[in-house]
Design an enzyme around this catalytic site. Structure first.
Site, PDB file in Angstrom:
ATOM      1  N   TYR A  66      44.165  29.209  46.061  1.00 60.34           N
ATOM      2  CA  TYR A  66      43.647  30.563  45.850  1.00 60.34           C
ATOM      3  C   TYR A  66      43.807  30.953  44.377  1.00 60.34           C
ATOM      4  CZ  TYR A  66      43.438  35.567  45.549  1.00 60.34           C
ATOM      5  OH  TYR A  66      43.113  36.820  45.124  1.00 60.34           O
ATOM      6  N   GLN A 170      44.539  48.389  37.167  1.00 61.58           N
ATOM      7  CA  GLN A 170      43.157  47.891  37.306  1.00 61.58           C
ATOM      8  C   GLN A 170      42.545  48.520  38.543  1.00 61.58           C
ATOM      9  OE1 GLN A 170      42.380  45.226  39.943  1.00 61.58           O
ATOM     10  NE2 GLN A 170      40.261  45.846  39.577  1.00 61.58           N
ATOM     11  N   ARG A 207      34.381  31.499  46.716  1.00 60.99           N
ATOM     12  CA  ARG A 207      35.562  30.666  46.414  1.00 60.99           C
ATOM     13  C   ARG A 207      35.680  29.595  47.499  1.00 60.99           C
ATOM     14  NH1 ARG A 207      38.657  35.564  44.505  1.00 60.99           N
ATOM     15  NH2 ARG A 207      37.011  36.632  43.348  1.00 60.99           N
ATOM     16  N   LYS A 288      36.397  45.929  32.332  1.00 65.16           N
ATOM     17  CA  LYS A 288      36.739  44.500  32.491  1.00 65.16           C
ATOM     18  C   LYS A 288      35.600  43.756  33.181  1.00 65.16           C
ATOM     19  CE  LYS A 288      40.305  41.583  34.678  1.00 65.16           C
ATOM     20  NZ  LYS A 288      39.601  40.775  35.655  1.00 65.16           N
ATOM     21  N   HIS A 312      36.151  36.833  35.018  1.00 65.05           N
ATOM     22  CA  HIS A 312      37.063  36.916  36.160  1.00 65.05           C
ATOM     23  C   HIS A 312      37.741  35.558  36.419  1.00 65.05           C
ATOM     24  CE1 HIS A 312      37.637  40.080  39.383  1.00 65.05           C
ATOM     25  NE2 HIS A 312      38.364  39.109  39.896  1.00 65.05           N
ATOM     26  N   ARG A 315      35.887  33.206  38.787  1.00 60.69           N
ATOM     27  CA  ARG A 315      36.007  33.407  40.239  1.00 60.69           C
ATOM     28  C   ARG A 315      34.840  34.185  40.828  1.00 60.69           C
ATOM     29  NH1 ARG A 315      41.440  32.506  41.426  1.00 60.69           N
ATOM     30  NH2 ARG A 315      41.684  34.057  43.055  1.00 60.69           N
ATOM     31  N   THR A 344      39.967  34.457  30.500  1.00 63.17           N
ATOM     32  CA  THR A 344      39.383  33.327  31.244  1.00 63.17           C
ATOM     33  C   THR A 344      39.652  31.992  30.539  1.00 63.17           C
ATOM     34  OG1 THR A 344      37.643  34.674  32.262  1.00 63.17           O
ATOM     35  CG2 THR A 344      37.302  32.288  32.281  1.00 63.17           C
ATOM     36  N   GLY A 345      40.463  31.201  31.212  1.00 62.26           N
ATOM     37  CA  GLY A 345      40.669  29.824  30.766  1.00 62.26           C
ATOM     38  C   GLY A 345      41.804  29.618  29.782  1.00 62.26           C
ATOM     39  N   ARG A 367      46.137  33.124  35.361  1.00 63.87           N
ATOM     40  CA  ARG A 367      46.780  31.993  36.038  1.00 63.87           C
ATOM     41  C   ARG A 367      48.042  31.530  35.313  1.00 63.87           C
ATOM     42  NH1 ARG A 367      41.318  31.130  36.282  1.00 63.87           N
ATOM     43  NH2 ARG A 367      40.376  30.850  38.332  1.00 63.87           N
TER      44      ARG A 367
HETATM   45  C1  LIG Z   1      44.773  34.777  41.828  1.00 63.05           C
HETATM   46  C2  LIG Z   1      43.955  35.717  41.015  1.00 63.05           C
HETATM   47  C3  LIG Z   1      43.738  37.005  41.482  1.00 63.05           C
HETATM   48  C4  LIG Z   1      42.974  37.894  40.715  1.00 63.05           C
HETATM   49  N1  LIG Z   1      42.822  39.192  41.150  1.00 63.05           N
HETATM   50  C5  LIG Z   1      42.158  40.082  40.373  1.00 63.05           C
HETATM   51  C6  LIG Z   1      42.081  41.447  40.758  1.00 63.05           C
HETATM   52  O1  LIG Z   1      42.615  41.869  41.780  1.00 63.05           O
HETATM   53  N2  LIG Z   1      41.381  42.290  39.937  1.00 63.05           N
HETATM   54  C7  LIG Z   1      40.785  41.858  38.788  1.00 63.05           C
HETATM   55  O2  LIG Z   1      40.162  42.656  38.073  1.00 63.05           O
HETATM   56  N3  LIG Z   1      40.874  40.570  38.392  1.00 63.05           N
HETATM   57  C8  LIG Z   1      41.549  39.681  39.153  1.00 63.05           C
HETATM   58  N4  LIG Z   1      41.668  38.384  38.737  1.00 63.05           N
HETATM   59  C9  LIG Z   1      41.093  37.971  37.441  1.00 63.05           C
HETATM   60  C10 LIG Z   1      42.115  38.140  36.322  1.00 63.05           C
HETATM   61  O3  LIG Z   1      42.393  39.484  36.078  1.00 63.05           O
HETATM   62  C11 LIG Z   1      41.617  37.502  35.006  1.00 63.05           C
HETATM   63  O4  LIG Z   1      40.359  38.017  34.683  1.00 63.05           O
HETATM   64  C12 LIG Z   1      41.567  35.978  35.086  1.00 63.05           C
HETATM   65  O5  LIG Z   1      42.645  35.476  35.826  1.00 63.05           O
HETATM   66  C13 LIG Z   1      41.569  35.372  33.690  1.00 63.05           C
HETATM   67  O6  LIG Z   1      41.433  33.993  33.731  1.00 63.05           O
HETATM   68  P1  LIG Z   1      42.687  32.963  33.697  1.00 63.05           P
HETATM   69  O7  LIG Z   1      43.300  33.013  35.071  1.00 63.05           O
HETATM   70  O8  LIG Z   1      42.041  31.659  33.430  1.00 63.05           O
HETATM   71  O9  LIG Z   1      43.642  33.444  32.643  1.00 63.05           O
HETATM   72  C14 LIG Z   1      42.405  37.476  39.489  1.00 63.05           C
HETATM   73  C15 LIG Z   1      42.639  36.169  39.038  1.00 63.05           C
HETATM   74  C16 LIG Z   1      43.404  35.293  39.777  1.00 63.05           C
HETATM   75  C17 LIG Z   1      43.665  33.908  39.253  1.00 63.05           C
END
Ligand SMILES: Cc1cc2nc3c(=O)[nH]c(=O)nc-3n(C[C@H](O)[C@H](O)[C@H](O)COP(=O)(O)O)c2cc1C
Length: 418
Positions: A66, A170, A207, A288, A312, A315, A344-345, A367
């Site tokens: 997840y 958020q 996903r 965002k 995101h 995702r 992201t990334g 992450r």
């Molecule tokens: C497990 C997980 C849950 C996430 N849940 C949310 C969320 O509830 N709201 C949101 O705006 N972004 C959510 N995101 C996106 C993150 O805020 C962020 O944009 C993203 O993780 C950045 O990429 P990275 O994981 O490669 O750093 C989520 C990301 C992950 C990995």
């Protein structure tokens, strides 16, 4: 030269002897025995990739996937990471870099590092210490932490876990605006100074790993999860002996991730909603999930203080633009009126340095800290932040600059794809 010339016998060149005992004892410096398993595991982690490996072993497959997974073919995420890998730095030498300041002013307050922790839903599913642990680490280090609408700890409890810290909230807007208004008011009352409105989620991304794993929230007991329980007893024990896993800030029955998300998200969101939010939120407003120059302009016109270039974490839309590549044109378009963030990334401090050099005010990481959380709870998050901080400082020194504020586009270039 003949083959025989190359084939010189070792013995002809090296005189061997028996080592003396004192020499051996000088070499044998056994590491202190660390009794605590978490501590032992974390000590060996030198990178975010190492934390990811520990996280993979420590959490059930569906939970790890997840976090680790993205939408469809996961191309958005892969391309974002590839863009960071293609970067090339231009160092300057013979500068005194004995002391460097990696801090950055972010929306009017100093952050000790040029990044913030991104919002992630269901955080207590990754590790029972959850959002409280992450917020407390951010407060201790002096960087912002963002609580998600889909969080598993209340707005008030997170604020209490990080007294004096900088907590952001958020927001997802859903069809009925009343609960969103209520959440915004609670965030104001609890002292949150910045609101991030996520706009890249009209519906949930596909996903596939979650579908294949049959992930539901809260996790359901099935034959498969039962077998998994035997492999990760500590995780299940912690899940079952702490506060039941639930959405702490909204009334939502459980279901698959896509069902939950689709129940919350409003596919009819428009720019008028950004203006409405601007009217009721007194603090800083970040939008965002911006993925084009035009949209960046429109939300800044509507009153946003910052835009977060993000897909995101890959995702949502697959084959989305690479956020890092949008930094220079978006900074050109709105940089004089708003701050530009990117996520992201990101898996290395050098990624963050590059983003700032290209013009981002700051980066957000998701992450990277979640791997730490899964690997070792609060201590794992500390480790993740320390790893990124050390990488940022080292990269600044190797680049020959003494502060993150000194970074300029000339310090980095995006190498064209091979
Ligand atoms: C497990 C997980 C849950 C996430 N849940 C949310 C969320 O509830 N709201 C949101 O705006 N972004 C959510 N995101 C996106 C993150 O805020 C962020 O944009 C993203 O993780 C950045 O990429 P990275 O994981 O490669 O750093 C989520 C990301 C992950 C990995």
């Amino acid at each position: 030269m003949t083959k025989d010339h190359l084939n010189v016998q070792d013995g002809a060149m090296v005189q061997r002897r028996m080592p003396r005992v004192e020499e051996l004892s000088r070499l044998l410096r056994p590491a202190p025995i660390v009794g605590d398993g978490t501590e032992r595991r974390l000590r060996r982690a030198a990178s975010i990739a190492d934390l990811r490996s520990i996280a993979r072993r420590r959490t059930p497959r569906a939970v790890f996937d997840y976090v680790d997974g993205a939408a469809d073919g996961e191309l958005s995420l892969r391309r974002a990471r590839d863009a960071f890998a293609r970067l090339e730095f231009t160092p300057t030498v013979l500068r005194d870099v004995s002391s460097v300041d990696p801090g950055r002013d972010i929306l009017g307050r100093r952050s000790t590092l040029p990044f913030a922790l991104a919002p992630t839903g269901f955080t207590r599913m990754m590790h029972h210490e959850g959002e409280r642990a992450v917020a407390a680490v951010a407060q201790q280090v002096g960087i912002p932490y963002t609580l998600s609408t889909m969080g598993t700890t209340t707005i008030e409890d997170v604020a209490a876990a990080a007294p004096g810290g900088r907590t952001w909230f958020q927001l997802y807007l859903w069809r009925d605006r009343a609960p969103a208004k209520d959440l915004v008011q609670r965030a104001v009352d609890a002292g949150y100074d910045t609101l991030l409105l996520t706009v890249d989620t009209p519906v949930s991304g596909a996903r596939l790993r979650d579908v294949h794993n049959g992930l539901t929230i809260p996790p359901a007991l099935s034959l498969r999860t039962f077998v998994d329980g035997a492999l990760h007893p500590h995780w299940w024990f912690n899940l079952l002996t702490t506060d039941p896993l639930r959405f702490a800030n909204l009334e939502l029955a459980g279901g698959t991730v896509a069902e939950l998300i689709n129940r919350v998200f409003d596919p009819a969101l428009t720019m008028a909603d950004v203006e409405w939010l601007r009217g009721i939120w007194p603090g800083k407003l970040v939008i965002k999930g911006i993925q084009s120059v035009d949209d960046a302009r429109r939300v800044v016109d509507a009153g946003a203080d910052a835009v977060l270039l993000s897909n995101h974490g890959g995702r949502q839309l697959d084959r989305a633009p690479v956020p890092l590549e949008l930094v220079p044109p978006v900074v050109d378009a709105v940089g004089d009126r708003a701050e530009v963030f990117v996520d992201t990334g990101i898996t290395h401090g050098a990624d963050i340095v590059a983003a700032v050099a290209l013009g981002a005010r700051a980066a957000l990481v998701g992450r990277a800290y979640l791997y730490g959380l899964m690997a070792g709870g609060r201590r794992g998050v500390v480790q993740a932040v320390e790893i990124l901080a050390a990488e940022i400082v080292r990269t600044l020194q190797l680049l020959g600059v003494t502060s993150a504020d000194e970074l300029r586009p000339a310090h980095v270039r995006l190498r064209p794809q091979a």
